[in-house]
Motif scaffolding. Sequence first.
Motif, PDB file in Angstrom:
ATOM      1  N   VAL A 110      -3.302  -3.515   0.216  1.00 23.11           N
ATOM      2  CA  VAL A 110      -1.842  -3.557   0.106  1.00 23.11           C
ATOM      3  C   VAL A 110      -1.252  -4.308   1.293  1.00 23.11           C
ATOM      4  O   VAL A 110      -1.867  -4.416   2.357  1.00 23.11           O
ATOM      5  CB  VAL A 110      -1.209  -2.145   0.045  1.00 23.11           C
ATOM      6  CG1 VAL A 110      -1.734  -1.371  -1.143  1.00 23.11           C
ATOM      7  CG2 VAL A 110      -1.444  -1.387   1.337  1.00 23.11           C
ATOM      8  N   GLY A 153       2.952  -4.656   2.899  1.00 20.65           N
ATOM      9  CA  GLY A 153       4.313  -4.225   2.608  1.00 20.65           C
ATOM     10  C   GLY A 153       5.247  -4.197   3.799  1.00 20.65           C
ATOM     11  O   GLY A 153       4.832  -4.387   4.950  1.00 20.65           O
ATOM     12  N   THR A 196       8.949  -1.919   5.109  1.00 19.92           N
ATOM     13  CA  THR A 196       9.850  -0.789   4.885  1.00 19.92           C
ATOM     14  C   THR A 196      11.079  -0.935   5.770  1.00 19.92           C
ATOM     15  O   THR A 196      11.046  -1.606   6.810  1.00 19.92           O
ATOM     16  CB  THR A 196       9.170   0.558   5.206  1.00 19.92           C
ATOM     17  OG1 THR A 196       8.826   0.589   6.605  1.00 19.92           O
ATOM     18  CG2 THR A 196       7.908   0.763   4.366  1.00 19.92           C
ATOM     19  N   VAL A 243       9.070  -2.569   0.018  1.00 19.94           N
ATOM     20  CA  VAL A 243       8.450  -3.496  -0.925  1.00 19.94           C
ATOM     21  C   VAL A 243       6.975  -3.598  -0.576  1.00 19.94           C
ATOM     22  O   VAL A 243       6.572  -3.361   0.566  1.00 19.94           O
ATOM     23  CB  VAL A 243       9.090  -4.900  -0.903  1.00 19.94           C
ATOM     24  CG1 VAL A 243      10.541  -4.842  -1.340  1.00 19.94           C
ATOM     25  CG2 VAL A 243       8.960  -5.537   0.473  1.00 19.94           C
ATOM     26  N   GLY A 244       6.154  -3.941  -1.569  1.00 18.84           N
ATOM     27  CA  GLY A 244       4.739  -4.079  -1.308  1.00 18.84           C
ATOM     28  C   GLY A 244       4.028  -4.860  -2.394  1.00 18.84           C
ATOM     29  O   GLY A 244       4.549  -5.026  -3.507  1.00 18.84           O
ATOM     30  N   THR A 245       2.863  -5.371  -2.053  1.00 18.14           N
ATOM     31  CA  THR A 245       1.970  -5.986  -3.034  1.00 18.14           C
ATOM     32  C   THR A 245       0.660  -5.213  -3.026  1.00 18.14           C
ATOM     33  O   THR A 245       0.245  -4.684  -1.983  1.00 18.14           O
ATOM     34  CB  THR A 245       1.698  -7.460  -2.710  1.00 18.14           C
ATOM     35  OG1 THR A 245       1.129  -7.553  -1.392  1.00 18.14           O
ATOM     36  CG2 THR A 245       2.972  -8.273  -2.759  1.00 18.14           C
ATOM     37  N   THR A 293       3.267  -5.620  -7.839  1.00 21.59           N
ATOM     38  CA  THR A 293       4.303  -5.529  -6.823  1.00 21.59           C
ATOM     39  C   THR A 293       5.002  -4.186  -6.926  1.00 21.59           C
ATOM     40  O   THR A 293       5.076  -3.587  -8.006  1.00 21.59           O
ATOM     41  CB  THR A 293       5.352  -6.646  -6.979  1.00 21.59           C
ATOM     42  OG1 THR A 293       5.975  -6.526  -8.266  1.00 21.59           O
ATOM     43  CG2 THR A 293       4.724  -8.009  -6.837  1.00 21.59           C
ATOM     44  N   SER A 316       8.720  -2.355  -5.562  1.00 23.89           N
ATOM     45  CA  SER A 316       9.997  -2.359  -4.833  1.00 23.89           C
ATOM     46  C   SER A 316      10.653  -1.009  -5.088  1.00 23.89           C
ATOM     47  O   SER A 316      10.679  -0.546  -6.231  1.00 23.89           O
ATOM     48  CB  SER A 316      10.909  -3.502  -5.284  1.00 23.89           C
ATOM     49  OG  SER A 316      11.229  -3.395  -6.657  1.00 23.89           O
ATOM     50  N   VAL A 348       1.128   0.875   2.613  1.00 25.94           N
ATOM     51  CA  VAL A 348       2.383   0.154   2.844  1.00 25.94           C
ATOM     52  C   VAL A 348       2.967   0.540   4.197  1.00 25.94           C
ATOM     53  O   VAL A 348       3.424  -0.323   4.968  1.00 25.94           O
ATOM     54  CB  VAL A 348       3.397   0.415   1.712  1.00 25.94           C
ATOM     55  CG1 VAL A 348       4.759  -0.179   2.071  1.00 25.94           C
ATOM     56  CG2 VAL A 348       2.902  -0.154   0.395  1.00 25.94           C
TER      57      VAL A 348
END
Length: 354
Positions: free
Chosen positions: A201, A203, A205, A221-223, A233, A235, A341
């Motif tokens: 991951v 991300g 914050t 948000v993160g991948t 993804t 959000s 994240v």
Amino acid sequence: MTDKIWRVGIIGCGAISRNHIEAVQAIPGAEVTATCDVDGAKAAETAAKYGIGSSFDSVDEILASGVDIVAVCTPHPTHEAVVLAAAAAGVHILCEKPIAIELDSAQRMIDACESAGVNLGVLFQRRFWPAAQKMKKELVDGSLGRPIMGQCSVVLYRDYSYYTATPWRGTWAADGGGVLMTQAIHYIDLMCWLLGEPIEVFGYTHSFKHGENIEVEDSAVGTVRFASGALATISATTAAEPSLGAQVQIMGTEGATMTILEFPEGTNGRLIVRSEKDTVETTPSHPADLHPNADLSSINGALIPYHTAQIADFIDALNEGREPAITGRDATRALKVLLGVYESAATNKPITLI
């Protein structure tokens, strides 16, 4: 089939205990026999409200009262102590999400239950939405092809009183995180259930709206990269006004997609998009006659049918000698992602998940 009546104890008599009590009371073959809270008066008040025979202010006392199962509805960081005590007493456990706020803690809980031979289930009731079950079925039977892309979008409203009314909420020590740990974890769990094992991951914050009232994030948000090669993804925010709900979308190798939306928050997740080749089936996403900002009591109340479905599965699993639909191990996937994240946001690096 069995004639056994499973005796259930409720540990923690806060808002979510209502869901567990009303769910168990709707299930043949189970009954709530006791409540427990560190505030003995609250435990007694809850027991009286629902016609429950006993109340306690000690975990040891409720475990000794003859319960077969406990529902753990206490604040996040206290889950481990309660689960370990229940496992040592030979009592089966249904634990509210998140299973824990640290992976080591979750693993200790899982190991203790396995060693004691008791079932450990973790509440992710949204998997029991009919739309979620349909999406899973179409992935399993190949209708969507192999899943390769996912999106998890959580756009929710919380006012200041949500955090200020409960002293532990919004703190790292007692809540373990913000929107990711408390709200988005449900939808991250759905995404992991559909896409498989997450392995990396990245991300960011931030707290855009609630920073004066909380230590943790209100937005992230993160991948995510999965062992299968799938990508996704995330959000998530509680800074939206009004709320636009939460959705999970999955796309398969053939380009087909399915999207589930929960709006207003707490209501039955609806399949709003099903596309394949040149066909697109849709339903209205945000009907004009629905109020967007549901209060917490309404959100919890609307989820009771899905608590009931998951707890009924847990009872069936005990009767049939199998694991429940959502085990402690299952529950660690979403936890790994959101903790990843947090770590990525702190280090500005991608995080490999163990």
